[in-house]
Design an enzyme around this catalytic site. Structure first.
Site, PDB file in Angstrom:
ATOM      1  N   ASP A   1      -5.110  -9.974  -8.169  1.00  0.00           N
ATOM      2  CA  ASP A   1      -5.460  -9.093  -9.292  1.00  0.00           C
ATOM      3  C   ASP A   1      -4.276  -8.407  -9.976  1.00  0.00           C
ATOM      4  OD1 ASP A   1      -5.125  -7.657  -6.910  1.00  0.00           O
ATOM      5  OD2 ASP A   1      -6.948  -6.461  -7.112  1.00  0.00           O
TER       6      ASP A   1
ATOM      7  N   THR B   1      -0.835   0.597 -10.229  1.00  0.00           N
ATOM      8  CA  THR B   1      -2.148   0.057  -9.867  1.00  0.00           C
ATOM      9  C   THR B   1      -2.936   1.021  -8.980  1.00  0.00           C
ATOM     10  OG1 THR B   1      -3.301  -1.939  -9.136  1.00  0.00           O
ATOM     11  CG2 THR B   1      -1.383  -1.255  -7.843  1.00  0.00           C
TER      12      THR B   1
ATOM     13  N   GLU C   1       0.831  -1.211   0.000  1.00  0.00           N
ATOM     14  CA  GLU C   1       0.000   0.000   0.000  1.00  0.00           C
ATOM     15  C   GLU C   1       0.861   1.254   0.000  1.00  0.00           C
ATOM     16  OE1 GLU C   1      -3.029  -0.118  -0.583  1.00  0.00           O
ATOM     17  OE2 GLU C   1      -3.811  -2.041   0.109  1.00  0.00           O
TER      18      GLU C   1
ATOM     19  N   ARG D   1       0.716   3.740  -3.266  1.00  0.00           N
ATOM     20  CA  ARG D   1       0.061   5.035  -3.018  1.00  0.00           C
ATOM     21  C   ARG D   1       1.081   6.141  -2.776  1.00  0.00           C
ATOM     22  NH1 ARG D   1      -5.673   3.625  -0.080  1.00  0.00           N
ATOM     23  NH2 ARG D   1      -5.600   1.392  -0.420  1.00  0.00           N
TER      24      ARG D   1
ATOM     25  N   GLU E   1     -12.015   0.579 -10.238  1.00  0.00           N
ATOM     26  CA  GLU E   1     -11.664  -0.343 -11.338  1.00  0.00           C
ATOM     27  C   GLU E   1     -12.554  -0.188 -12.576  1.00  0.00           C
ATOM     28  OE1 GLU E   1     -11.908  -1.263  -8.130  1.00  0.00           O
ATOM     29  OE2 GLU E   1      -9.769  -1.530  -7.717  1.00  0.00           O
TER      30      GLU E   1
HETATM   31  C1  DMJ Z   1      -6.291   0.454  -4.890  1.00  0.00           C
HETATM   32  O1  DMJ Z   1      -5.496   0.635  -3.784  1.00  0.00           O
HETATM   33  C2  DMJ Z   1      -5.527  -0.176  -6.009  1.00  0.00           C
HETATM   34  O2  DMJ Z   1      -6.206   0.016  -7.199  1.00  0.00           O
HETATM   35  C3  DMJ Z   1      -5.311  -1.637  -5.792  1.00  0.00           C
HETATM   36  O3  DMJ Z   1      -4.684  -2.243  -6.885  1.00  0.00           O
HETATM   37  C4  DMJ Z   1      -6.609  -2.333  -5.547  1.00  0.00           C
HETATM   38  N1  DMJ Z   1      -7.373  -1.717  -4.516  1.00  0.00           N
HETATM   39  C5  DMJ Z   1      -7.511  -0.290  -4.501  1.00  0.00           C
HETATM   40  C6  DMJ Z   1      -8.700   0.237  -5.261  1.00  0.00           C
HETATM   41  O4  DMJ Z   1      -9.782  -0.545  -5.282  1.00  0.00           O
END
Ligand code: DMJ
Length: 647
Positions: free
Chosen positions: A411, A635, A278, A282, A546
């Site tokens: 994912d 992501t 995370e 982020r 998403e």
């Molecule tokens: C985000 O932190 C990122 O997109 C991660 O890959 C999946 N979960 C959240 C958003 O849903």
């Protein structure tokens, strides 16, 4: 006869209290007690059981009644909600390549400050600030212009929150409500220009940012209803996640105030455990992309600082990183209950660490994540390129084998295979091979069609047993598949992407609020009445990105306007059901109840970092704004550069 001990008890009690009690009360109490003692044990048990049962029923009905009252008091039926946006506007401008917008420093900034209806009314003092007290306050103040519901929508006070009208709305079938939503969204969308669409997203961002600024400044997440904040790592998560979004949207004032905080307040020298994944996607990702967009070395210095502090995570027997790092102490550890890490987490930090090495010319970051990639590449336990969800930090082997999903815990493994291949200029064939094999694995093992309407979905496999369960998280896949086809991969990837995109949209459209739940189950039996089922525990919506992320890719590659329209509908429903009038948006518990979606009092950082950013880019006709020939999004929607061929 009472046993002596009981007599003592009664005598002492009465003796102590007698002066304050009247005699008849004493007598009644003693008489009741005697009668109670005369009952048989069975009789006493029966009475106690009945009392407990009545208490439980009472409590249950109290909370239902309270909820109904809150719902009835706080909300209005859908017909009385005035839509926020749709003014009659000129025909949409013709699409085409517009000149690349100047960076915010040179650009003429929009004059508009804040959402037109909400903030104006707040300034007038007509809206109270929390979900709980809003309608009551408004009524008390005798507002004649209209009050603001907790959804942030303006309500006609004459209709108020009349229960009967609520009931009427509830009588509408889900299908009727769907049609209503689509018609409304249709109408306003076709009447909006690109400029208006972009400004609507900016307004949403400003509203979210205002809440964060007022009640959570410098903290991780806004709690918009309690007007407070929550801490996860204590690193200003929302602020950092939102930096590049503000830059892309041209929100210079907001960007500058956030930058000042990064410059003067942000310190990673903290005795705090953070999650490696995370923090990487982020914070490290957000700082790196902001550095690239602005050229300001402040963000690069901060990125180096956090990147180096995350490195202890890789000090494990297997070199598969631990999930948690103490960035102050330089120690790392797995979760308390296991020595496993999550496969998606250890394989979705690569874009960021590779970029950090390139920028710093320090190979340690790239080397650490490449070791993870290579280990996972060579592991047994995959099924046609699909990976299990857990990997052990001691043995370096997959654990909990035999379970395969494209949802939580796996994912972004698939996403980062394609994106690393793109980031490196398509020069590392291992990524491409693994990606192509995985897509074939998905098609062979996980793709199915629902009944009665044949929606294409991705289910899960557990020890050979197929489950028609799909997380909203899986809706990243249409975008990733389309990105692959755009970069020369097979056309049938795009076909699957389009089918999946329709399904992800239906996950919103078929819900009463027009917002997707966290998880859905698809019906596969012939003769099913509806395609999508939602279990009670899965009805929440966390403002996730998403689906709008994939809409952005699909629109860029196909230019089919329906994808923009779908994005517009979703934005409107976020505004209708999750916008809090005092600032911010909230995740909700129940997307199936438009009368009371039940706010969770939390605005996730990815709503600003991802959801609103992708919506903005979806509506922009300027395809050179974060060109997909020059950038890959990590992501968490932070764009990182595709390496120049010299690198
Ligand atoms: C985000 O932190 C990122 O997109 C991660 O890959 C999946 N979960 C959240 C958003 O849903």
């Amino acid at each position: 006869m009472h046993p002596p001990s009981r007599q003592d008890y009664v005598a002492i009690t009465l003796g102590q209290k007698s002066s304050g009690y009247n005699n008849s009360k004493q007598w009644r109490r003693q008489s009741c007690w005697r009668k109670w003692k005369q009952l048989s044990r069975l009789q006493r048990s029966l009475i106690l059981f009945t009392v407990v049962l009545l208490l439980i029923c009472g409590l249950a009905s109290y909370s239902t009644i309270t909820e109904k009252l809150r719902g009835g008091e706080l909300e209005t039926e859908t017909d009385s909600v005035h839509p926020l946006a749709p003014h009659v506007l000129p025909e949409p401008e013709k699409t085409g390549q517009l000149p690349r917008p100047e960076p915010p420093s040179k650009k003429k900034l929009p004059n508009k400050r804040g959402p037109p209806l909400l903030l104006n009314l707040q300034k007038n003092g007509n809206a109270s600030n929390t979900v709980e007290d809003k309608p009551k306050d408004s009524k008390n103040k005798g507002d004649e212009q209209g009050v603001i519901s907790w959804r942030g929508a303006v309500i006609d006070t004459e209709q108020g929150t009349d229960g009967a009208k609520d009931g009427d709305a509830k009588d509408d079938t889900a299908a009727d409500q769907d049609i209503k939503t689509v018609k409304e969204a249709d109408h306003s969308f076709h009447n909006m220009s690109e400029t208006e669409l972009l400004e609507a997203v900016r307004d949403s961002f400003r509203h979210a940012w205002q809440g964060y600024k007022d009640f959570a400044w410098g903290h991780d997440e806004l709690r918009p209803i309690s007007k407070s904040f929550s801490e996860w790592f204590g690193l200003g998560l929302t602020l950092i996640d939102a930096l590049d979004t503000m830059w892309i949207m041209g929100l210079k004032t907001e960007f500058e105030e956030a930058k000042a905080w990064v410059s003067t307040e942000l310190s990673f020298n903290k005795n705090v455990d953070v999650n490696l994944f995370e923090t990487t996607i982020r914070i490290l990702g957000g700082l790196l992309s902001t550095y690239h967009l602005t050229g300001d070395t402040l963000f690069l210095e901060k990125a180096k600082d956090i990147g180096s502090r995350l490195m202890p995570a890789f000090n494990t027997p297997s070199k598969i990183p631990y999930s948690d790092v103490n960035i102050g102490k330089g120690t790392a550890h797995p979760p308390r209950w296991t020595s496993d890490s999550t496969v998606a987490e250890v394989t979705s930090i690569q874009l960021e660490f590779r970029e950090l090495s390139r920028l710093t010319q320090d190979p340690q970051y790239q080397a650490a994540v490449a070791e993870v990639t290579n280990k996972v590449h060579n592991l047994d336990g995959k099924l046609d390129g699909l990976v299990p969800m857990f990997i052990n930090t001691n043995s370096g082997q997959f654990t909990h084998q035999g379970v395969f999903t494209l949802g939580a815990r796996a994912d972004s493994y698939y996403e980062y295979l394609l994106k690393q291949w793109l980031q490196g200029g398509k020069k590392e064939p291992q990524f491409l091979e693994d990606y192509l094999q995985a897509v074939e694995g998905v098609k062979k093992n996980l793709v199915q069609k629902s009944s009665p309407n044949g929606l294409t979905f991705i289910g899960e496999l557990s020890h050979g047993q197929f489950s028609p369960k799909m997380d909203h998280l899986v809706c990243f896949l249409p975008g990733t598949l389309a990105l692959g086809t755009y970069n020369g991969l097979p056309e049938d990837h795009l076909d699957l992407a389009k089918q999946m995109m329709e399904t992800c949209y239906q996950m919103y459209k078929q819900m009463e609020t027009g917002l997707s739940p966290e998880i859905v189950h698809f019906n596969m039996h012939q003769g099913s009445v509806r395609d999508i089922e939602v279990k009670l525990a899965d009805r929440h919506n966390l403002l996730r990105p998403e689906t709008v992320e994939s809409l952005f890719y699909l629109y860029r590659f196909t230019k089919d306007k329906k994808y923009r329209q779908w994005g517009w509908e979703i934005l409107q429903n976020f505004n209708k059901y999750t916008k809090i009038s005092s600032g911010g948006y909230t995740s909700v518990n129940n997307v199936r109840d438009p009368d009371y979606p039940s706010p969770r009092d939390k605005m996730e950082s990815f709503f600003l970092g991802e959801t609103l950013k992708y919506l903005f880019l979806l509506f922009s006709d300027d395809f050179s704004l974060i060109s997909l020939d020059k950038y890959v999004f990590n992501t968490e929607a932070h764009p990182l550069p595709i390496w120049p061929s010299a690198a």
